[in-house]
Motif scaffolding. Structure first.
Motif, PDB file in Angstrom:
ATOM      1  N   ILE A  28     -80.364  -1.416  67.175  1.00 29.24           N
ATOM      2  CA  ILE A  28     -81.690  -1.183  66.677  1.00 29.24           C
ATOM      3  C   ILE A  28     -81.912   0.212  67.276  1.00 29.24           C
ATOM      4  N   PRO A  29     -82.097   1.347  66.269  1.00 29.14           N
ATOM      5  CA  PRO A  29     -82.451   2.630  66.786  1.00 29.14           C
ATOM      6  C   PRO A  29     -83.620   3.170  66.622  1.00 29.14           C
ATOM      7  N   MET A  30     -84.453   2.309  65.972  1.00 25.85           N
ATOM      8  CA  MET A  30     -85.913   2.687  65.436  1.00 25.85           C
ATOM      9  C   MET A  30     -86.725   1.619  65.687  1.00 25.85           C
ATOM     10  N   PHE A  31     -87.978   1.660  66.115  1.00 30.27           N
ATOM     11  CA  PHE A  31     -88.699   0.724  66.550  1.00 30.27           C
ATOM     12  C   PHE A  31     -90.227   0.921  65.871  1.00 30.27           C
ATOM     13  N   THR A  60     -87.762  -0.600  61.098  1.00 35.07           N
ATOM     14  CA  THR A  60     -88.061   0.486  60.619  1.00 35.07           C
ATOM     15  C   THR A  60     -86.867   1.026  59.660  1.00 35.07           C
ATOM     16  N   ALA A  61     -85.873   1.594  60.182  1.00 31.91           N
ATOM     17  CA  ALA A  61     -84.738   1.939  59.531  1.00 31.91           C
ATOM     18  C   ALA A  61     -83.258   1.907  60.345  1.00 31.91           C
ATOM     19  N   LEU A  62     -82.280   1.585  59.765  1.00 27.98           N
ATOM     20  CA  LEU A  62     -80.892   2.021  60.264  1.00 27.98           C
ATOM     21  C   LEU A  62     -80.493   1.043  61.570  1.00 27.98           C
ATOM     22  N   ALA A  63     -81.132  -0.228  61.559  1.00 26.46           N
ATOM     23  CA  ALA A  63     -80.812  -1.352  62.489  1.00 26.46           C
ATOM     24  C   ALA A  63     -79.589  -1.954  61.684  1.00 26.46           C
ATOM     25  N   THR A  64     -78.349  -2.163  62.290  1.00 26.78           N
ATOM     26  CA  THR A  64     -76.878  -2.603  62.046  1.00 26.78           C
ATOM     27  C   THR A  64     -76.373  -3.466  62.731  1.00 26.78           C
ATOM     28  N   VAL A  65     -75.599  -4.255  62.160  1.00 22.35           N
ATOM     29  CA  VAL A  65     -74.603  -5.107  62.934  1.00 22.35           C
ATOM     30  C   VAL A  65     -73.518  -4.281  63.501  1.00 22.35           C
ATOM     31  N   GLN A  66     -73.301  -4.378  64.657  1.00 22.02           N
ATOM     32  CA  GLN A  66     -72.044  -3.302  65.389  1.00 22.02           C
ATOM     33  C   GLN A  66     -71.441  -4.343  66.348  1.00 22.02           C
ATOM     34  N   ASP A  67     -70.099  -4.086  66.441  1.00 20.94           N
ATOM     35  CA  ASP A  67     -69.157  -4.497  67.673  1.00 20.94           C
ATOM     36  C   ASP A  67     -68.524  -3.606  68.323  1.00 20.94           C
ATOM     37  N   THR A  83     -89.475   3.109  76.676  1.00 23.65           N
ATOM     38  CA  THR A  83     -89.749   4.011  77.571  1.00 23.65           C
ATOM     39  C   THR A  83     -88.645   4.853  78.082  1.00 23.65           C
ATOM     40  N   SER A  84     -87.379   4.419  77.944  1.00 21.60           N
ATOM     41  CA  SER A  84     -86.342   5.182  77.981  1.00 21.60           C
ATOM     42  C   SER A  84     -85.093   4.622  77.194  1.00 21.60           C
ATOM     43  N   GLY A  85     -84.192   5.514  76.965  1.00 24.03           N
ATOM     44  CA  GLY A  85     -83.009   5.145  75.927  1.00 24.03           C
ATOM     45  C   GLY A  85     -83.571   5.505  74.469  1.00 24.03           C
ATOM     46  N   SER A  86     -82.829   5.065  73.680  1.00 27.01           N
ATOM     47  CA  SER A  86     -83.110   5.258  72.102  1.00 27.01           C
ATOM     48  C   SER A  86     -82.731   4.074  71.379  1.00 27.01           C
ATOM     49  N   ARG A  87     -81.922   3.076  71.725  1.00 21.70           N
ATOM     50  CA  ARG A  87     -81.005   2.148  71.049  1.00 21.70           C
ATOM     51  C   ARG A  87     -81.326   0.950  71.786  1.00 21.70           C
ATOM     52  N   ALA A  88     -81.843  -0.130  71.324  1.00 18.49           N
ATOM     53  CA  ALA A  88     -81.733  -1.492  72.056  1.00 18.49           C
ATOM     54  C   ALA A  88     -80.722  -2.433  71.199  1.00 18.49           C
ATOM     55  N   TYR A  89     -80.130  -3.576  71.727  1.00 18.81           N
ATOM     56  CA  TYR A  89     -79.050  -4.347  71.352  1.00 18.81           C
ATOM     57  C   TYR A  89     -79.804  -5.766  71.449  1.00 18.81           C
ATOM     58  N   LEU A  90     -79.618  -6.484  70.340  1.00 16.07           N
ATOM     59  CA  LEU A  90     -80.244  -7.885  70.360  1.00 16.07           C
ATOM     60  C   LEU A  90     -78.676  -8.589  70.125  1.00 16.07           C
ATOM     61  N   CYS A  91     -78.402  -9.223  71.152  1.00 15.43           N
ATOM     62  CA  CYS A  91     -77.136  -9.945  71.098  1.00 15.43           C
ATOM     63  C   CYS A  91     -77.673 -11.545  71.060  1.00 15.43           C
ATOM     64  N   LEU A  92     -76.632 -12.270  70.437  1.00 13.27           N
ATOM     65  CA  LEU A  92     -77.009 -13.716  70.077  1.00 13.27           C
ATOM     66  C   LEU A  92     -75.841 -14.516  70.717  1.00 13.27           C
ATOM     67  N   ALA A  93     -76.183 -15.939  71.060  1.00 12.60           N
ATOM     68  CA  ALA A  93     -75.206 -16.667  71.711  1.00 12.60           C
ATOM     69  C   ALA A  93     -74.064 -16.714  70.643  1.00 12.60           C
ATOM     70  N   VAL A  99     -80.910  17.822  71.306  1.00 12.08           N
ATOM     71  CA  VAL A  99     -80.456  16.784  70.501  1.00 12.08           C
ATOM     72  C   VAL A  99     -81.167  17.161  69.109  1.00 12.08           C
ATOM     73  N   THR A 100     -80.876  17.635  68.123  1.00 14.34           N
ATOM     74  CA  THR A 100     -81.872  17.996  67.025  1.00 14.34           C
ATOM     75  C   THR A 100     -81.993  16.687  65.862  1.00 14.34           C
ATOM     76  N   THR A 101     -83.055  16.859  65.070  1.00 20.49           N
ATOM     77  CA  THR A 101     -83.391  15.938  64.040  1.00 20.49           C
ATOM     78  C   THR A 101     -82.175  15.281  63.136  1.00 20.49           C
ATOM     79  N   GLN A 102     -81.201  16.579  63.081  1.00 21.23           N
ATOM     80  CA  GLN A 102     -80.050  16.265  62.221  1.00 21.23           C
ATOM     81  C   GLN A 102     -78.937  15.373  62.905  1.00 21.23           C
ATOM     82  N   SER A 103     -79.489  14.812  63.685  1.00 17.67           N
ATOM     83  CA  SER A 103     -78.488  13.671  64.526  1.00 17.67           C
ATOM     84  C   SER A 103     -78.635  12.427  64.056  1.00 17.67           C
ATOM     85  N   ASN A 104     -77.480  11.661  63.955  1.00 20.37           N
ATOM     86  CA  ASN A 104     -77.272  10.211  63.593  1.00 20.37           C
ATOM     87  C   ASN A 104     -76.119   9.607  64.123  1.00 20.37           C
TER      88      ASN A 104
END
Length: 323
Positions: free
Chosen positions: A55-58, A8-15, A106-116, A209-214
């Motif tokens: 991943i913040p959007m699905f 969707t949008a704004l999925a990024t690489v983060q450490d 169903t709960s939370g707002s951000r998922a993390y996909l971690c690779l080996a 938490v308003t829609t102006q949050s990021n």
């Protein structure tokens, strides 16, 4: 390696973040939920500073273009591998061609996909984290797009255990007020410059938490926080977690992509140990705040470390049992 099939949008690489560059005007970036990232790396036997996909959007979907172990942590997002459900906070072995799908949480707002081994992108200023405003780090300094291919540092069939999971941070470290997620806050430099009634209302009230949050900041909506007298403050250093109050009285909490300086009065600071809780608060949800002391903030960090140490112990035990 994985290929992004849909996003969707704004999925990024983060450490864990970029440290040591605030003096040059470069913010920390890094995972909004550092505990979820740490757990994914623990499950895979990765270095603590290994990068993952935030991943913040699905919905979000990837195809594995080669065998690779992976873990999905953070938001409970109904993950499936070739249609087979995966529990939250789970490590699994993917085979070439398999498709991982993440549904609406169903709960939370951000998922993390971690690779080996972690996500294989160049390190910039000591971190692989994406800095969207500066357009550097991560994958070409931008959010992920359909068709992007991202390599893992340790692909192939895992020699470490897979197909098991751990208890989530929200279950192991619960913190609520009146049924709402809560975060502990330290009063900051200008706290006493606000009206006593406003200070009391901050602790007693609910905050939306308003829609102006990021990733840069969370704008909240609630009873206005009003000063005793108008305040004019020179720009000064700020860090993630700082709660600033603009003239309208609706607070802004600086998050992981916060700029290194700002001039609004500082009401308080969400403690480092609880920033992950705020990072998982969905847009439109309500949260509460709890006043705490410096000693309590340090103790909360120690609780987080004890939880991670227990998870590490359980992962080691699982490894011994599988031999």
């Amino acid at each position: 390696m994985i290929e992004i099939l849909s996003t969707t949008a704004l999925a990024t690489v983060q450490d864990v973040g970029r440290f040591g560059s605030l003096g040059y005007g470069v913010g920390t970036s890094g995972a909004m939920d550092h505990l979820a990232l740490a757990l994914g790396n623990l499950l895979l036997g990765n270095p603590e500073d290994a990068a993952a996909l935030e991943i913040p959007m699905f919905a979000f979907e990837v195809r594995f273009t080669q065998d690779c172990a992976f873990a999905v942590t953070g938001a409970a997002c109904e993950a499936t591998l070739d249609g087979q459900p995966l529990p939250p906070y789970w490590v699994a072995q993917a085979r070439e061609g398999q498709v991982l799908s993440l549904g609406y949480p169903t709960s939370g707002s951000r998922a993390y996909l971690c690779l080996a081994g972690g996500v294989d992108v160049p390190s910039v200023l000591g971190s692989r984290s994406t800095q969207l405003r500066g357009e550097f780090g991560g994958l070409h300094g931008r959010a992920l797009q359909q068709g992007d291919r991202i390599a893992a540092l340790r692909p192939g069939v895992s020699t470490l255990p897979t197909d098991f999971g751990v208890v989530s941070p929200s279950q192991a470290l619960p913190l609520q007020r009146d049924g709402l997620p809560a975060m502990r806050v330290l009063p900051a430099a200008e706290y006493d410059c606000f009206l006593e009634d406003s200070r009391a209302a901050f602790w007693a009230g609910e905050w939306k938490v308003t829609t102006q949050s990021n990733r840069y900041g969370y704008r909240l909506e609630g009873a206005p926080i009003l000063p005793k007298a108008p305040m004019e403050i020179r720009s000064h250093g700020i860090v993630p977690g700082v709660i600033q109050v603009p003239h309208g009285g609706q607070p802004i909490i600086q998050m992981r992509d916060a700029q290194p300086s700002g001039g609004y009065p500082k009401f308080g600071t969400v403690i480092e140990a609880d920033l992950w809780r705020l990072g998982q608060a969905p847009i439109g949800s309500k949260v509460r705040f709890i006043e705490c002391s410096y000693a309590e903030a340090i103790a909360a960090l120690e609780d987080n470390q004890c939880y991670l140490a227990e998870v590490s112990r359980l992962v080691d035990l699982h490894g011994l049992a599988s031999r």
